[in-house]
Design a protein around this motif. Structure first.
Motif, PDB file in Angstrom:
ATOM      1  N   PHE A   1      23.298  60.512  81.286  1.00  0.00           N
ATOM      2  CA  PHE A   1      23.642  60.493  82.711  1.00  0.00           C
ATOM      3  C   PHE A   1      23.938  59.063  83.152  1.00  0.00           C
ATOM      4  N   LEU A   2      23.117  58.116  82.723  1.00  0.00           N
ATOM      5  CA  LEU A   2      23.323  56.706  83.060  1.00  0.00           C
ATOM      6  C   LEU A   2      24.653  56.206  82.496  1.00  0.00           C
ATOM      7  N   ASN A   3      24.951  56.558  81.248  1.00  0.00           N
ATOM      8  CA  ASN A   3      26.212  56.136  80.638  1.00  0.00           C
ATOM      9  C   ASN A   3      27.408  56.671  81.417  1.00  0.00           C
ATOM     10  N   ASP A   4      27.313  57.929  81.847  1.00  0.00           N
ATOM     11  CA  ASP A   4      28.392  58.546  82.612  1.00  0.00           C
ATOM     12  C   ASP A   4      28.587  57.821  83.944  1.00  0.00           C
ATOM     13  N   PHE A   5      27.485  57.488  84.616  1.00  0.00           N
ATOM     14  CA  PHE A   5      27.565  56.767  85.889  1.00  0.00           C
ATOM     15  C   PHE A   5      28.193  55.391  85.694  1.00  0.00           C
ATOM     16  N   ASN A   6      27.728  54.665  84.688  1.00  0.00           N
ATOM     17  CA  ASN A   6      28.267  53.326  84.427  1.00  0.00           C
ATOM     18  C   ASN A   6      29.758  53.371  84.145  1.00  0.00           C
ATOM     19  N   ALA A   7      30.187  54.357  83.359  1.00  0.00           N
ATOM     20  CA  ALA A   7      31.600  54.462  83.006  1.00  0.00           C
ATOM     21  C   ALA A   7      32.471  54.777  84.226  1.00  0.00           C
ATOM     22  N   LYS A   8      31.988  55.678  85.070  1.00  0.00           N
ATOM     23  CA  LYS A   8      32.780  56.102  86.222  1.00  0.00           C
ATOM     24  C   LYS A   8      32.820  55.057  87.333  1.00  0.00           C
ATOM     25  N   THR A   9      31.761  54.269  87.465  1.00  0.00           N
ATOM     26  CA  THR A   9      31.674  53.306  88.567  1.00  0.00           C
ATOM     27  C   THR A   9      31.858  51.862  88.112  1.00  0.00           C
ATOM     28  N   LYS A  10      32.068  51.685  86.798  1.00  0.00           N
ATOM     29  CA  LYS A  10      32.196  50.346  86.218  1.00  0.00           C
ATOM     30  C   LYS A  10      30.957  49.500  86.526  1.00  0.00           C
ATOM     31  N   SER A  11      29.801  50.150  86.490  1.00  0.00           N
ATOM     32  CA  SER A  11      28.522  49.475  86.682  1.00  0.00           C
ATOM     33  C   SER A  11      27.925  49.153  85.318  1.00  0.00           C
ATOM     34  N   ASN A  12      26.861  48.387  85.326  1.00  0.00           N
ATOM     35  CA  ASN A  12      26.224  48.011  84.060  1.00  0.00           C
ATOM     36  C   ASN A  12      24.708  48.177  84.138  1.00  0.00           C
ATOM     37  N   LEU A  13      24.256  49.217  84.823  1.00  0.00           N
ATOM     38  CA  LEU A  13      22.815  49.453  84.906  1.00  0.00           C
ATOM     39  C   LEU A  13      22.261  49.661  83.511  1.00  0.00           C
ATOM     40  N   VAL A  14      21.038  49.188  83.286  1.00  0.00           N
ATOM     41  CA  VAL A  14      20.475  49.230  81.931  1.00  0.00           C
ATOM     42  C   VAL A  14      19.126  49.946  81.896  1.00  0.00           C
ATOM     43  N   PRO A  15      18.860  50.701  80.830  1.00  0.00           N
ATOM     44  CA  PRO A  15      17.552  51.335  80.660  1.00  0.00           C
ATOM     45  C   PRO A  15      16.537  50.308  80.170  1.00  0.00           C
ATOM     46  N   VAL A  16      15.304  50.435  80.638  1.00  0.00           N
ATOM     47  CA  VAL A  16      14.250  49.492  80.240  1.00  0.00           C
ATOM     48  C   VAL A  16      13.307  50.154  79.238  1.00  0.00           C
ATOM     49  N   VAL A  17      12.609  51.197  79.665  1.00  0.00           N
ATOM     50  CA  VAL A  17      11.714  51.928  78.755  1.00  0.00           C
ATOM     51  C   VAL A  17      11.801  53.426  79.037  1.00  0.00           C
ATOM     52  N   PRO A  18      11.678  54.254  77.982  1.00  0.00           N
ATOM     53  CA  PRO A  18      11.582  55.695  78.198  1.00  0.00           C
ATOM     54  C   PRO A  18      10.159  56.039  78.639  1.00  0.00           C
ATOM     55  N   VAL A  19      10.036  57.042  79.488  1.00  0.00           N
ATOM     56  CA  VAL A  19       8.706  57.401  79.994  1.00  0.00           C
ATOM     57  C   VAL A  19       8.342  58.843  79.641  1.00  0.00           C
ATOM     58  N   HIS A  20       9.174  59.788  80.021  1.00  0.00           N
ATOM     59  CA  HIS A  20       8.843  61.177  79.730  1.00  0.00           C
ATOM     60  C   HIS A  20      10.102  61.978  79.428  1.00  0.00           C
ATOM     61  N   ILE A  21       9.884  63.158  78.874  1.00  0.00           N
ATOM     62  CA  ILE A  21      10.965  64.092  78.562  1.00  0.00           C
ATOM     63  C   ILE A  21      10.684  65.398  79.300  1.00  0.00           C
ATOM     64  N   GLU A  22      11.713  65.911  79.964  1.00  0.00           N
ATOM     65  CA  GLU A  22      11.578  67.179  80.662  1.00  0.00           C
ATOM     66  C   GLU A  22      12.346  68.262  79.917  1.00  0.00           C
ATOM     67  N   PRO A  23      11.797  69.448  79.823  1.00  0.00           N
ATOM     68  CA  PRO A  23      12.559  70.543  79.226  1.00  0.00           C
ATOM     69  C   PRO A  23      13.701  70.968  80.139  1.00  0.00           C
ATOM     70  N   PHE A  24      14.677  71.631  79.569  1.00  0.00           N
ATOM     71  CA  PHE A  24      15.802  72.197  80.308  1.00  0.00           C
ATOM     72  C   PHE A  24      15.661  73.705  80.173  1.00  0.00           C
ATOM     73  N   LEU A  25      15.762  74.433  81.271  1.00  0.00           N
ATOM     74  CA  LEU A  25      15.321  75.826  81.284  1.00  0.00           C
ATOM     75  C   LEU A  25      16.409  76.816  81.665  1.00  0.00           C
ATOM     76  N   LEU A  26      16.328  78.001  81.097  1.00  0.00           N
ATOM     77  CA  LEU A  26      17.106  79.135  81.580  1.00  0.00           C
ATOM     78  C   LEU A  26      16.143  80.014  82.369  1.00  0.00           C
ATOM     79  N   TYR A  27      16.489  80.291  83.605  1.00  0.00           N
ATOM     80  CA  TYR A  27      15.563  80.985  84.497  1.00  0.00           C
ATOM     81  C   TYR A  27      16.303  82.105  85.226  1.00  0.00           C
ATOM     82  N   SER A  28      15.571  83.155  85.535  1.00  0.00           N
ATOM     83  CA  SER A  28      16.163  84.272  86.269  1.00  0.00           C
ATOM     84  C   SER A  28      15.109  84.977  87.112  1.00  0.00           C
TER      85      SER A  28
END
Length: 271
Positions: free
Chosen positions: A84-111
């Motif tokens: 997501f960060l890479n996509d934002f940087n590419a589209k806006t010509k920004s150079n925001l940088v990641p510092v540290v990973p913290v957590h991982i969230e699952p991606f869900l199918l819900y109904s």
């Protein structure tokens, strides 16, 4: 002697003021309400002991935390993974940088209409996030479960910079599913209007949905931290002492235990 004493008093006064400024140094971090802001609240007391006044600004969308970081209204943000960060940087010509990973969230199918994917009928409406990264992740999940097939070259991301896909990259749709693209924050509120939805875990938590009732859970634990949520700053700021303190607190044993105990396996540590 009097002049010397005056100079000494002035130096002491300046030092005291400087110490006072340092003791109350503010770091403002933009974040999603949960789990991000909840985790940031956990580290506030420890940072206060180190002279950091952590301010947390909560956002309900995935746009403002980055744009306000670029415009220097924030010192950092914590809500996104690297694709997501890479996509934002590419589209806006920004150079925001990641510092540290913290957590991982699952991606869900819900109904709220079916209790098993086998019950999904031909022509059913499936909602996915409208942004290219999370929408692409939703399509990858549908393909993984053989609900759709993708054009050659598209597969699960091996690198954060791998090409993202869109609905135009669907090769076949045997069940003639109606793919509906909606803002991620809206998806939990539209469950009664669709047959199936691909949801980001943070919005599932905010909506207080029962994760255990998900029809499918993609953990995101790929061993590469592609889907890990990062502390992100402007280029060069990752070296600032105050940012390093926030990063260290987010990657501490205390935070690891807090995530495990508070979220009870709904999200996972990435460090």
């Amino acid at each position: 002697m009097m002049n010397t004493l005056k100079k000494l008093a002035a130096v002491i006064s300046i030092a005291a003021v400087s110490a006072g400024v340092w003791a109350n140094q503010t770091v403002t971090v933009g974040a999603s309400a949960t789990p991000h802001a909840v985790i940031l609240e956990h580290i506030k007391p420890e940072l206060a002991k180190q002279g950091i006044d952590l301010k947390i600004k909560i956002y309900s969308d995935y746009v403002q935390p980055n744009t306000q970081l670029v415009s220097k209204k924030l010192d950092a943000n914590y809500f996104q993974y690297r694709p997501f960060l890479n996509d934002f940087n590419a589209k806006t010509k920004s150079n925001l940088v990641p510092v540290v990973p913290v957590h991982i969230e699952p991606f869900l199918l819900y109904s709220s209409k079916i209790t098993n994917l086998k019950q999904l009928k031909d022509g059913a409406t499936v909602a996915i996030p409208s942004d290219p990264v999370n929408g692409g992740r939703g399509l990858l999940l549908l393909a993984k479960l053989n609900l759709i097939t993708l054009k050659p070259g598209f597969k699960q991301l091996a690198l954060p910079t791998d090409k993202l896909l869109s609905v135009r990259d669907i090769a076949s749709n045997p069940k003639k599913l109606k793919i509906k693209e909606l803002d991620s924050a809206m998806l939990p509120r539209t469950l009664s209007q669709v047959d199936l939805a691909a949801l980001n875990c943070n919005y599932v938590l905010e909506a207080k949905l029962d994760i255990k009732k998900s029809l499918y859970i993609e953990s995101g634990q790929d061993g590469k931290n592609i889907w890990a949520e990062y502390l992100v700053v402007r280029p060069g700021d990752q070296k600032k002492p105050e940012i390093q303190k926030v990063a260290k607190a987010l990657n501490s044993d205390s935070t690891r235990q807090f995530i495990k105990q508070h979220f009870k396996g709904e999200i996972y540590t990435a460090f």
